[in-house]
Design a protein around this motif. Structure first.
Motif, PDB file in Angstrom:
ATOM      1  N   ILE A 172      48.698  49.466  15.668  1.00 60.55           N
ATOM      2  CA  ILE A 172      49.331  48.877  16.851  1.00 60.55           C
ATOM      3  C   ILE A 172      48.605  47.599  17.256  1.00 60.55           C
ATOM      4  O   ILE A 172      47.379  47.561  17.331  1.00 60.55           O
ATOM      5  CB  ILE A 172      49.320  49.882  18.023  1.00 60.55           C
ATOM      6  N   ILE A 173      49.360  46.557  17.534  1.00 57.37           N
ATOM      7  CA  ILE A 173      48.801  45.285  18.000  1.00 57.37           C
ATOM      8  C   ILE A 173      48.822  45.291  19.524  1.00 57.37           C
ATOM      9  O   ILE A 173      49.888  45.298  20.144  1.00 57.37           O
ATOM     10  CB  ILE A 173      49.615  44.100  17.447  1.00 57.37           C
ATOM     11  N   THR A 174      47.623  45.316  20.119  1.00 58.41           N
ATOM     12  CA  THR A 174      47.510  45.451  21.574  1.00 58.41           C
ATOM     13  C   THR A 174      46.696  44.310  22.184  1.00 58.41           C
ATOM     14  O   THR A 174      46.062  43.514  21.477  1.00 58.41           O
ATOM     15  CB  THR A 174      46.819  46.783  21.942  1.00 58.41           C
ATOM     16  N   ASN A 175      46.694  44.285  23.525  1.00 55.09           N
ATOM     17  CA  ASN A 175      45.920  43.271  24.240  1.00 55.09           C
ATOM     18  C   ASN A 175      44.423  43.365  23.965  1.00 55.09           C
ATOM     19  O   ASN A 175      43.691  42.387  24.148  1.00 55.09           O
ATOM     20  CB  ASN A 175      46.160  43.404  25.747  1.00 55.09           C
ATOM     21  N   LYS A 176      43.971  44.535  23.562  1.00 53.84           N
ATOM     22  CA  LYS A 176      42.531  44.694  23.302  1.00 53.84           C
ATOM     23  C   LYS A 176      42.053  43.727  22.226  1.00 53.84           C
ATOM     24  O   LYS A 176      40.916  43.250  22.258  1.00 53.84           O
ATOM     25  CB  LYS A 176      42.237  46.136  22.895  1.00 53.84           C
ATOM     26  N   LEU A 177      42.934  43.416  21.263  1.00 59.91           N
ATOM     27  CA  LEU A 177      42.566  42.459  20.213  1.00 59.91           C
ATOM     28  C   LEU A 177      42.340  41.078  20.807  1.00 59.91           C
ATOM     29  O   LEU A 177      41.376  40.390  20.450  1.00 59.91           O
ATOM     30  CB  LEU A 177      43.666  42.403  19.152  1.00 59.91           C
ATOM     31  N   ALA A 178      43.210  40.665  21.726  1.00 62.35           N
ATOM     32  CA  ALA A 178      43.064  39.354  22.363  1.00 62.35           C
ATOM     33  C   ALA A 178      41.835  39.320  23.262  1.00 62.35           C
ATOM     34  O   ALA A 178      41.113  38.313  23.309  1.00 62.35           O
ATOM     35  CB  ALA A 178      44.317  39.026  23.167  1.00 62.35           C
ATOM     36  N   ILE A 179      41.600  40.399  23.982  1.00 61.72           N
ATOM     37  CA  ILE A 179      40.443  40.466  24.878  1.00 61.72           C
ATOM     38  C   ILE A 179      39.152  40.283  24.091  1.00 61.72           C
ATOM     39  O   ILE A 179      38.237  39.554  24.503  1.00 61.72           O
ATOM     40  CB  ILE A 179      40.432  41.805  25.644  1.00 61.72           C
ATOM     41  N   SER A 200      43.921  39.284  33.349  1.00 60.19           N
ATOM     42  CA  SER A 200      45.165  39.460  34.092  1.00 60.19           C
ATOM     43  C   SER A 200      46.327  38.750  33.404  1.00 60.19           C
ATOM     44  O   SER A 200      47.491  38.985  33.738  1.00 60.19           O
ATOM     45  CB  SER A 200      45.006  38.955  35.528  1.00 60.19           C
ATOM     46  N   HIS A 201      46.013  37.873  32.444  1.00 60.47           N
ATOM     47  CA  HIS A 201      47.040  37.180  31.655  1.00 60.47           C
ATOM     48  C   HIS A 201      46.936  37.591  30.184  1.00 60.47           C
ATOM     49  O   HIS A 201      47.225  36.791  29.288  1.00 60.47           O
ATOM     50  CB  HIS A 201      46.872  35.665  31.777  1.00 60.47           C
ATOM     51  N   ALA A 202      46.559  38.846  29.971  1.00 57.40           N
ATOM     52  CA  ALA A 202      46.281  39.308  28.612  1.00 57.40           C
ATOM     53  C   ALA A 202      47.498  39.196  27.693  1.00 57.40           C
ATOM     54  O   ALA A 202      47.360  38.936  26.496  1.00 57.40           O
ATOM     55  CB  ALA A 202      45.773  40.754  28.638  1.00 57.40           C
ATOM     56  N   ASN A 203      48.702  39.414  28.224  1.00 52.67           N
ATOM     57  CA  ASN A 203      49.899  39.284  27.385  1.00 52.67           C
ATOM     58  C   ASN A 203      50.017  37.877  26.808  1.00 52.67           C
ATOM     59  O   ASN A 203      50.382  37.696  25.638  1.00 52.67           O
ATOM     60  CB  ASN A 203      51.163  39.599  28.190  1.00 52.67           C
ATOM     61  N   PHE A 241      53.086  45.934  32.974  1.00 50.87           N
ATOM     62  CA  PHE A 241      53.755  44.927  32.157  1.00 50.87           C
ATOM     63  C   PHE A 241      53.051  44.656  30.832  1.00 50.87           C
ATOM     64  O   PHE A 241      53.459  43.774  30.088  1.00 50.87           O
ATOM     65  CB  PHE A 241      53.890  43.629  32.953  1.00 50.87           C
ATOM     66  N   SER A 242      52.006  45.386  30.533  1.00 51.81           N
ATOM     67  CA  SER A 242      51.283  45.191  29.288  1.00 51.81           C
ATOM     68  C   SER A 242      52.135  45.622  28.103  1.00 51.81           C
ATOM     69  O   SER A 242      52.783  46.678  28.127  1.00 51.81           O
ATOM     70  CB  SER A 242      49.984  46.006  29.316  1.00 51.81           C
ATOM     71  N   VAL A 243      52.141  44.792  27.041  1.00 50.96           N
ATOM     72  CA  VAL A 243      53.021  45.053  25.893  1.00 50.96           C
ATOM     73  C   VAL A 243      52.232  45.194  24.603  1.00 50.96           C
ATOM     74  O   VAL A 243      51.089  44.746  24.497  1.00 50.96           O
ATOM     75  CB  VAL A 243      54.074  43.938  25.735  1.00 50.96           C
ATOM     76  N   ILE A 244      52.875  45.807  23.612  1.00 49.57           N
ATOM     77  CA  ILE A 244      52.275  46.030  22.300  1.00 49.57           C
ATOM     78  C   ILE A 244      53.333  45.785  21.227  1.00 49.57           C
ATOM     79  O   ILE A 244      54.538  45.796  21.506  1.00 49.57           O
ATOM     80  CB  ILE A 244      51.727  47.466  22.161  1.00 49.57           C
ATOM     81  N   LEU A 245      52.880  45.560  20.001  1.00 51.59           N
ATOM     82  CA  LEU A 245      53.774  45.475  18.849  1.00 51.59           C
ATOM     83  C   LEU A 245      53.575  46.699  17.976  1.00 51.59           C
ATOM     84  O   LEU A 245      52.435  47.129  17.732  1.00 51.59           O
ATOM     85  CB  LEU A 245      53.499  44.202  18.042  1.00 51.59           C
ATOM     86  N   LEU A 246      54.683  47.261  17.489  1.00 51.07           N
ATOM     87  CA  LEU A 246      54.649  48.505  16.714  1.00 51.07           C
ATOM     88  C   LEU A 246      55.275  48.294  15.345  1.00 51.07           C
ATOM     89  O   LEU A 246      56.496  48.398  15.179  1.00 51.07           O
ATOM     90  CB  LEU A 246      55.404  49.608  17.457  1.00 51.07           C
ATOM     91  N   PRO A 247      54.464  47.951  14.340  1.00 53.70           N
ATOM     92  CA  PRO A 247      55.005  47.802  12.985  1.00 53.70           C
ATOM     93  C   PRO A 247      55.741  49.066  12.530  1.00 53.70           C
ATOM     94  O   PRO A 247      55.412  50.177  12.954  1.00 53.70           O
ATOM     95  CB  PRO A 247      53.753  47.564  12.143  1.00 53.70           C
ATOM     96  N   ILE A 248      56.731  48.895  11.686  1.00 56.81           N
ATOM     97  CA  ILE A 248      57.598  49.946  11.139  1.00 56.81           C
ATOM     98  C   ILE A 248      58.599  50.425  12.194  1.00 56.81           C
ATOM     99  O   ILE A 248      59.808  50.355  11.982  1.00 56.81           O
ATOM    100  CB  ILE A 248      56.811  51.158  10.602  1.00 56.81           C
ATOM    101  N   LEU A 249      58.095  50.867  13.340  1.00 58.89           N
ATOM    102  CA  LEU A 249      58.987  51.389  14.368  1.00 58.89           C
ATOM    103  C   LEU A 249      59.940  50.312  14.881  1.00 58.89           C
ATOM    104  O   LEU A 249      61.091  50.598  15.234  1.00 58.89           O
ATOM    105  CB  LEU A 249      58.166  51.964  15.526  1.00 58.89           C
ATOM    106  N   ASP A 250      59.483  49.054  14.914  1.00 58.53           N
ATOM    107  CA  ASP A 250      60.342  47.997  15.451  1.00 58.53           C
ATOM    108  C   ASP A 250      61.388  47.500  14.450  1.00 58.53           C
ATOM    109  O   ASP A 250      62.114  46.546  14.732  1.00 58.53           O
ATOM    110  CB  ASP A 250      59.501  46.827  15.970  1.00 58.53           C
TER     111      ASP A 250
END
Length: 599
Positions: free
Chosen positions: A55-62, A73-76, A230-239
């Motif tokens: 899963i691609i999440t905000n934690k990677l950007a942080i 607060s602008h993690a997305n 409002f935090s979002v993630i990307l879900l490979p395969i599922l999307d």
């Protein structure tokens, strides 16, 4: 690498990283649909699972940008910038010792390079296919909003700003002054025509990333109840699965010793040959086209958006004194097809923050739901009292503003209908410059908007007709006054103008004169006794309005008659304003003025 090889590599990667799907399920590729899922055998309530490591999440950007508390607060936004790097930068993107660009490469290369959101339509497509529609009128504003989002990120870091082409970093205010064609050529065109050569820090790269997230992102709070709403993630395969609002599905978390998986389950048994769909919730074609780049024929959730902008004072007044007036936000309309409860903001919490409505109050009209129309009538009724009469301190008889609200709303909807039906006929040269799929989407979108608007106007006419039938005894016209109040027509009016022919600018003026004469002479007939009592009560309250209009009326309409005082004139004008309505004809022109007799 061809599309089938890309799909195979993605599925092999998904299997290795821990994604799980039933053996009865297979993935196929189609030029129009892209990659999609089909059951090759009967399958009982199939489940697809994406582990936390995929899963691609905000934690990677942080972690990659080492964001501080304020930046989080602008993690997305930062995640979109990071994803642009993962897609377009040829250098590694290290997070915790892992090159995430390489890790997610099979997923990235399987993403569509062409996304059909109007944000990337060329000027011919936008100005011709969407002219007169909500989307056509809002694309430039939305695009500038994304540009501003990107600029805020870049200018917050000197190490990023120094690497960006200076042409992008001109004063943001200038973007609103540029023609759309100029904005398109500078900021949008490279997304489709220079895709492989985009610099990851450029705006076109960020725009592509933004479109990936608007069309594929999932809410993070499904797997993390503490995540921001409002935090979002990307879900490979599922999307990979397509949207179908008829599909019954659920999304849920599944705990493991090394993290939490995001799980999808179809709540129905599938037959061999059935396509396995996801369900984004009940979304209209405008939301689907804007965010996802497609539309649905005969979409039962399709809507027309009407946004009403009120001042802060008006909003606070409604929130404080008018609890029956509906103030919806986008959260009231956007639905999700999973069984976890989404955080819902109460009206009280919204009311304490006027920023909730800074872009206006959003009403979405649907052919099968009349409630938004009733809500809109309430808001337009308030506008009639607050803006036209400049006084909402007292609750007047609600019938007059209610009927006026219907008239005002009819005009607004007819204006939108005129815009929606003003589409340009395409010539062959224009069609050459347009994507066939976008032409199709615009046709479906526009035709649906027209159907909804016509149905809404028809509903308003029905509501109005019912009100006029049920309240007939309370609706007073000039013709009725002439018929029943013979003294006014034959004596008082003649004496006022000393036998000369009276000329009036409007029926409103004549209603005011009627009230003045009846009050001055004490000559209300029994039939109109309620008006007499109501006007006497009205005259007991102070008025916070200018006398200028009354002075002009007294001089030019009443010929400066000395036996009629300015105070009576002033109160008569304001009283009639509160009780009169103007019916409009099919062209939006004034057709009939009616006085609503108070209860």
């Amino acid at each position: 690498m061809d599309n089938f090889a890309v799909m195979d590599e993605l599925l092999l990667w998904g299997h290795k990283i821990g994604c799980k799907w039933p053996l009865e399920l297979e993935f196929k590729y189609d030029k129009m649909k892209g990659i999609y899922a089909v059951c090759k055998q009967d399958c009982v309530r199939p489940v697809i699972e994406v582990p936390s490591d995929a899963i691609i999440t905000n934690k990677l950007a942080i972690e990659y940008f080492t964001l501080n508390a304020n930046e989080k607060s602008h993690a997305n936004s930062w995640l979109k910038l990071l994803f642009a790097k993962m897609v377009f930068d040829k250098d590694p993107t290290w997070v915790d010792g892992v090159d995430i660009s390489k890790k997610f490469h099979p997923y990235i290369q399987a993403l569509p390079k062409l996304i059909h959101s109007p944000l990337v339509w060329n000027p011919s497509e936008l100005e011709t296919l969407l002219v007169g529609t909500n989307l056509g009128g809002s694309v430039k504003e939305k695009l500038c909003s994304v540009i501003k989002e990107w600029i805020v990120l870049i200018e917050s870091r000197e190490d990023l700003k120094s690497k960006v082409d200076g042409k992008y970093l001109i004063n943001f205010e200038n973007y609103n002054d540029l023609a759309y064609e100029d904005i398109y050529n500078i900021f949008v065109k490279p997304v489709e025509f220079e895709f492989a050569d985009l610099v990851w820090l450029s705006f076109p790269a960020f725009l592509y990333s933004h479109l990936v997230f608007t069309s594929r992102a999932f809410p993070e709070y499904v797997i993390d109840k503490n995540a921001d709403e409002f935090s979002v993630i990307l879900l490979p395969i599922l999307d990979l699965m397509n949207h179908n609002y008829n599909s019954k599905v659920q999304w849920f978390p599944k705990e493991h010793h090394n993290g939490t998986s995001f799980c999808y389950q179809c709540l129905a048994d599938m037959k061999a040959g059935d396509e396995l769909d996801n369900n984004y919730g009940g979304k209209g074609n405008e939301e689907l086209l804007n965010g996802y780049g497609f539309v649905i024929d005969d979409n039962i959730f399709d809507t027309v958006a009407l946004r009403i902008k009120l001042s802060e004072e008006e909003l606070m007044d409604i929130l404080t004194n008018y609890p029956d007036i509906s103030l919806p936000t986008i959260d009231d309309y956007t639905t999700f097809a999973f069984d976890l409860e989404r955080p819902i903001k109460s009206r009280e919490s919204n009311g304490s923050n006027i920023e909730t409505y800074k872009d206006g109050i959003l009403y979405l009209i649907n052919s099968t739901n009349t409630k938004p129309l009733i809500d809109l009538i309430g808001t337009f009724s308030y506008i009639r009292l607050g803006r036209e009469l400049q006084d909402t301190t007292q609750r007047y008889d609600e019938l007059a503003p209610f009927l006026s609200g219907i008239q005002m709303l009819k005009v607004a909807l007819k204006q939108k209908l005129n815009g929606a039906t003003s589409g340009t006929v395409l010539d062959e040269d224009q069609i050459v410059e347009m994507n066939d799929f976008r032409v199709h989407c615009s046709k479906v979108y526009r035709e649906s908007q027209i159907r909804i608007l016509k149905a809404a106007i028809s509903s308003l006419k029905s509501i109005e007709k019912t009100q006029f039938r049920e309240q007939k005894s309370r609706l007073l016209t000039i013709d009725k006054i002439i018929k029943y109040d013979t003294r006014f027509y034959e004596n008082e009016l003649t004496n006022l103008f000393e036998g000369q022919e009276a000329v009036f600018d409007s029926a409103f003026d004549l209603f005011v004169i009627w009230i003045i004469m009846k009050s001055t002479n004490g000559s209300f007939i029994k039939k109109y006794e309620p008006i007499k009592k109501s006007f006497e009560t009205f005259r007991q309250q102070p008025l916070s309005v200018e006398e200028e209009e009354a002075l002009g009326f007294h001089k030019h309409i009443l010929n400066g008659k000395s036996d009629i005082d300015i105070s009576t004139t002033l109160y008569a004008i304001e009283y009639v304003k509160r009780h009169v309505i103007t019916r409009l004809n099919s062209r939006g022109e004034e057709d009939e003025t009616i006085f609503v007799i108070p209860l």
